[in-house]
Design a protein around this motif. Structure first.
Motif, PDB file in Angstrom:
ATOM      1  N   ILE A  16     -33.445 104.196-134.393  1.00 17.69           N
ATOM      2  CA  ILE A  16     -33.097 103.263-135.468  1.00 17.69           C
ATOM      3  C   ILE A  16     -32.966 104.028-136.775  1.00 17.69           C
ATOM      4  O   ILE A  16     -33.898 104.722-137.184  1.00 17.69           O
ATOM      5  N   VAL A  17     -31.822 103.906-137.421  1.00 16.01           N
ATOM      6  CA  VAL A  17     -31.645 104.546-138.723  1.00 16.01           C
ATOM      7  C   VAL A  17     -31.486 103.481-139.812  1.00 16.01           C
ATOM      8  O   VAL A  17     -30.515 102.733-139.811  1.00 16.01           O
ATOM      9  N   PRO A  18     -32.458 103.397-140.720  1.00 13.50           N
ATOM     10  CA  PRO A  18     -32.311 102.493-141.861  1.00 13.50           C
ATOM     11  C   PRO A  18     -31.509 103.161-142.982  1.00 13.50           C
ATOM     12  O   PRO A  18     -31.542 104.384-143.147  1.00 13.50           O
ATOM     13  N   PHE A  19     -30.794 102.316-143.692  1.00 14.56           N
ATOM     14  CA  PHE A  19     -29.959 102.755-144.819  1.00 14.56           C
ATOM     15  C   PHE A  19     -30.240 101.757-145.939  1.00 14.56           C
ATOM     16  O   PHE A  19     -29.973 100.570-145.783  1.00 14.56           O
ATOM     17  N   THR A  20     -30.830 102.216-147.031  1.00 13.48           N
ATOM     18  CA  THR A  20     -31.304 101.247-148.030  1.00 13.48           C
ATOM     19  C   THR A  20     -30.571 101.355-149.362  1.00 13.48           C
ATOM     20  O   THR A  20     -30.059 102.402-149.739  1.00 13.48           O
ATOM     21  N   GLY A  21     -30.559 100.194-150.051  1.00 11.19           N
ATOM     22  CA  GLY A  21     -30.058 100.110-151.416  1.00 11.19           C
ATOM     23  C   GLY A  21     -31.101  99.467-152.305  1.00 11.19           C
ATOM     24  O   GLY A  21     -32.232  99.167-151.868  1.00 11.19           O
ATOM     25  N   ALA A  22     -30.698  99.228-153.529  1.00  8.49           N
ATOM     26  CA  ALA A  22     -31.637  98.808-154.565  1.00  8.49           C
ATOM     27  C   ALA A  22     -32.354  97.492-154.250  1.00  8.49           C
ATOM     28  O   ALA A  22     -33.442  97.238-154.763  1.00  8.49           O
ATOM     29  N   GLY A  23     -31.761  96.664-153.388  1.00  9.29           N
ATOM     30  CA  GLY A  23     -32.377  95.372-153.068  1.00  9.29           C
ATOM     31  C   GLY A  23     -33.736  95.479-152.406  1.00  9.29           C
ATOM     32  O   GLY A  23     -34.531  94.538-152.473  1.00  9.29           O
ATOM     33  N   ILE A  24     -34.036  96.615-151.778  1.00  7.97           N
ATOM     34  CA  ILE A  24     -35.344  96.740-151.128  1.00  7.97           C
ATOM     35  C   ILE A  24     -36.449  96.959-152.160  1.00  7.97           C
ATOM     36  O   ILE A  24     -37.620  96.738-151.864  1.00  7.97           O
ATOM     37  N   SER A  25     -36.088  97.359-153.366  1.00 10.81           N
ATOM     38  CA  SER A  25     -37.091  97.682-154.390  1.00 10.81           C
ATOM     39  C   SER A  25     -37.231  96.617-155.469  1.00 10.81           C
ATOM     40  O   SER A  25     -38.066  96.770-156.363  1.00 10.81           O
ATOM     41  N   THR A  26     -36.455  95.532-155.378  1.00  9.67           N
ATOM     42  CA  THR A  26     -36.578  94.523-156.434  1.00  9.67           C
ATOM     43  C   THR A  26     -37.950  93.842-156.394  1.00  9.67           C
ATOM     44  O   THR A  26     -38.486  93.482-157.437  1.00  9.67           O
ATOM     45  N   GLU A  27     -38.517  93.699-155.185  1.00  5.57           N
ATOM     46  CA  GLU A  27     -39.853  93.068-155.138  1.00  5.57           C
ATOM     47  C   GLU A  27     -40.931  94.009-155.692  1.00  5.57           C
ATOM     48  O   GLU A  27     -42.065  93.588-155.892  1.00  5.57           O
ATOM     49  N   CYS A  28     -40.575  95.245-155.939  1.00  2.00           N
ATOM     50  CA  CYS A  28     -41.495  96.214-156.548  1.00  2.00           C
ATOM     51  C   CYS A  28     -41.313  96.268-158.060  1.00  2.00           C
ATOM     52  O   CYS A  28     -41.888  97.131-158.738  1.00  2.00           O
ATOM     53  N   GLY A  29     -40.466  95.386-158.587  1.00  2.00           N
ATOM     54  CA  GLY A  29     -40.265  95.302-160.041  1.00  2.00           C
ATOM     55  C   GLY A  29     -39.130  96.147-160.582  1.00  2.00           C
ATOM     56  O   GLY A  29     -38.905  96.187-161.793  1.00  2.00           O
ATOM     57  N   ILE A  30     -38.405  96.831-159.691  1.00  2.00           N
ATOM     58  CA  ILE A  30     -37.289  97.683-160.134  1.00  2.00           C
ATOM     59  C   ILE A  30     -35.991  96.888-160.010  1.00  2.00           C
ATOM     60  O   ILE A  30     -35.661  96.424-158.914  1.00  2.00           O
ATOM     61  N   PRO A  31     -35.263  96.698-161.090  1.00  2.00           N
ATOM     62  CA  PRO A  31     -34.029  95.904-161.003  1.00  2.00           C
ATOM     63  C   PRO A  31     -32.968  96.611-160.167  1.00  2.00           C
ATOM     64  O   PRO A  31     -32.945  97.841-160.105  1.00  2.00           O
ATOM     65  N   ASP A  32     -32.089  95.829-159.516  1.00  5.20           N
ATOM     66  CA  ASP A  32     -30.953  96.451-158.828  1.00  5.20           C
ATOM     67  C   ASP A  32     -29.809  96.635-159.833  1.00  5.20           C
ATOM     68  O   ASP A  32     -30.031  96.603-161.057  1.00  5.20           O
ATOM     69  N   PHE A  33     -28.588  96.856-159.333  1.00  4.90           N
ATOM     70  CA  PHE A  33     -27.468  97.183-160.227  1.00  4.90           C
ATOM     71  C   PHE A  33     -26.537  96.003-160.474  1.00  4.90           C
ATOM     72  O   PHE A  33     -26.084  95.792-161.597  1.00  4.90           O
ATOM     73  N   ARG A  34     -26.238  95.219-159.415  1.00  9.04           N
ATOM     74  CA  ARG A  34     -25.143  94.258-159.499  1.00  9.04           C
ATOM     75  C   ARG A  34     -25.554  92.802-159.414  1.00  9.04           C
ATOM     76  O   ARG A  34     -24.713  91.921-159.573  1.00  9.04           O
ATOM     77  N   SER A  35     -26.836  92.511-159.186  1.00  6.35           N
ATOM     78  CA  SER A  35     -27.300  91.120-159.256  1.00  6.35           C
ATOM     79  C   SER A  35     -27.303  90.673-160.715  1.00  6.35           C
ATOM     80  O   SER A  35     -27.269  91.511-161.619  1.00  6.35           O
ATOM     81  N   PRO A  36     -27.376  89.339-160.959  1.00  4.47           N
ATOM     82  CA  PRO A  36     -27.587  88.895-162.341  1.00  4.47           C
ATOM     83  C   PRO A  36     -28.844  89.588-162.900  1.00  4.47           C
ATOM     84  O   PRO A  36     -29.866  89.617-162.237  1.00  4.47           O
ATOM     85  N   GLY A  37     -28.734  90.179-164.084  1.00  4.70           N
ATOM     86  CA  GLY A  37     -29.867  90.919-164.642  1.00  4.70           C
ATOM     87  C   GLY A  37     -29.936  92.355-164.159  1.00  4.70           C
ATOM     88  O   GLY A  37     -30.799  93.122-164.590  1.00  4.70           O
ATOM     89  N   GLY A  38     -29.044  92.751-163.226  1.00  4.88           N
ATOM     90  CA  GLY A  38     -29.030  94.127-162.724  1.00  4.88           C
ATOM     91  C   GLY A  38     -28.622  95.118-163.813  1.00  4.88           C
ATOM     92  O   GLY A  38     -28.049  94.739-164.838  1.00  4.88           O
ATOM     93  N   LEU A  39     -28.905  96.393-163.549  1.00  3.54           N
ATOM     94  CA  LEU A  39     -28.697  97.420-164.590  1.00  3.54           C
ATOM     95  C   LEU A  39     -27.258  97.476-165.083  1.00  3.54           C
ATOM     96  O   LEU A  39     -27.015  97.632-166.274  1.00  3.54           O
ATOM     97  N   TRP A  40     -26.291  97.339-164.163  1.00  2.00           N
ATOM     98  CA  TRP A  40     -24.884  97.458-164.597  1.00  2.00           C
ATOM     99  C   TRP A  40     -24.370  96.162-165.231  1.00  2.00           C
ATOM    100  O   TRP A  40     -23.247  96.114-165.693  1.00  2.00           O
ATOM    101  N   THR A  41     -25.183  95.104-165.235  1.00  2.00           N
ATOM    102  CA  THR A  41     -24.810  93.920-166.010  1.00  2.00           C
ATOM    103  C   THR A  41     -25.307  94.057-167.453  1.00  2.00           C
ATOM    104  O   THR A  41     -24.890  93.311-168.327  1.00  2.00           O
TER     105      THR A  41
END
Ligand code: OAD
Ligand code: ZN
Length: 246
Positions: A16-41
């Motif tokens: 099994i190979v996992p491939f992760t993006g910013a969504g796995i860390s939002t529950e850790c308080g780190i914003p993602d990029f493209r959600s409302p409130g994300g860094l690139w917004t």
């Protein structure tokens, strides 16, 4: 349900190979990029050629990084990180491919060598000329003296977080190892990524083309949902919580 189907696919898979993006860390308080409130917004990304060409861009990049320091420093692995670390400890997962720069897969128990960082790591810095590594307190101390981003003490080129910016070359070793993993696995888990940034987003497609089953876990639609054998459009922590081992 999706979670039950995921459990069956995990039980049947050998690699099994996992491939992760910013969504796995939002529950850790780190914003993602493209959600409302994300860094690139909130901020336009600073491209690599701007960083190289402009002292103002370099200072702005470091201002943004230091503004995030309390967030990164306080972040602990979440349920998603811990579930993937459980698969790794169980011998089902040889290594993980991530677009994330937050060091949380390493913190959850993956050996440093088994975290394939496609976009680098923001917890330290490197000279863009000679590659020499610097720690962030060293950068901060110099930045605080005059508000300028520091240059390398060895070769005088700019020092940047050890991340990959838009327009910057991808890390060759990470690309090679991610390719091998995508080609070898029989189950590929794309977790918490909008799958819009290439070449990283090529790996789910590559795994699928090489015969792996593809699962996408993300609370919003992604670019590659049509390719997937299973799409779980739900919160990552809730979805992967049941797979956290002891
Ligand atoms: P994005 O912000 O593009 O996508 C994160 C996805 O995770 C979004 O679709 C969210 O809806 C979803 N998400 C957030 N929290 C979630 C949760 N708790 N449960 C389920 N889903 C959740 O982030 P990435 O795809 O990682 O690269 O972005 C890719 C690259 O773009 C980054 O590595 C970075 C950025 O620019 C560079 O800067 C080179
Ligand atoms: Zn240097």
């Amino acid at each position: 349900s999706g979670v039950e189907q995921l459990g069956n696919m995990i039980a049947e898979a050998a690699c099994i190979v996992p491939f992760t993006g910013a969504g796995i860390s939002t529950e850790c308080g780190i914003p993602d990029f493209r959600s409302p409130g994300g860094l690139w917004t909130r901020n336009r990304p600073i491209a690599f050629d701007e960083f190289v060409a402009s002292a103002d861009a370099r200072a702005e990049a470091w201002r943004r990084r230091f503004a995030m320091e309390a967030t990164f420093a306080a972040a602990k692995p979440g349920r998603g990180h811990r579930a993937l670390a459980s698969l790794y400890k169980a011998g089902k997962t040889p290594a993980i491919i991530t677009q994330n720069i937050d060091n949380l897969h390493q913190a959850s128990g993956f050996r440093v060598d088994d975290v394939i960082e496609l976009h680098g790591n923001t917890t330290y810095a490197r000279c863009i000329g000679c590659g020499h590594a610097y720690d962030l307190p060293w950068v901060k101390a110099r930045f605080d003296e005059d508000g300028n981003a520091p240059d390398c003490t060895i070769c005088d080129e700019p020092v940047k977080t050890a991340t990959i910016s838009f327009g910057q070359a991808m890390p060759e070793d990470a690309m090679r190892r991610a390719t091998e993993l995508a080609q070898q696995c029989d189950l590929f888990l794309a977790i918490g990524s909008s799958l819009v940034v290439w070449p990283a987003a090529g790996f789910p497609l590559m795994a699928k083309n090489c015969g792996a089953k593809l699962v996408i876990i993300n609370n919003e639609p992604t670019e590659q949902d049509d390719l997937a054998d299973l799409v779980i459009r739900h919160d990552i922590g809730e979805t992967l919580g049941p797979f956290v081992g002891n």
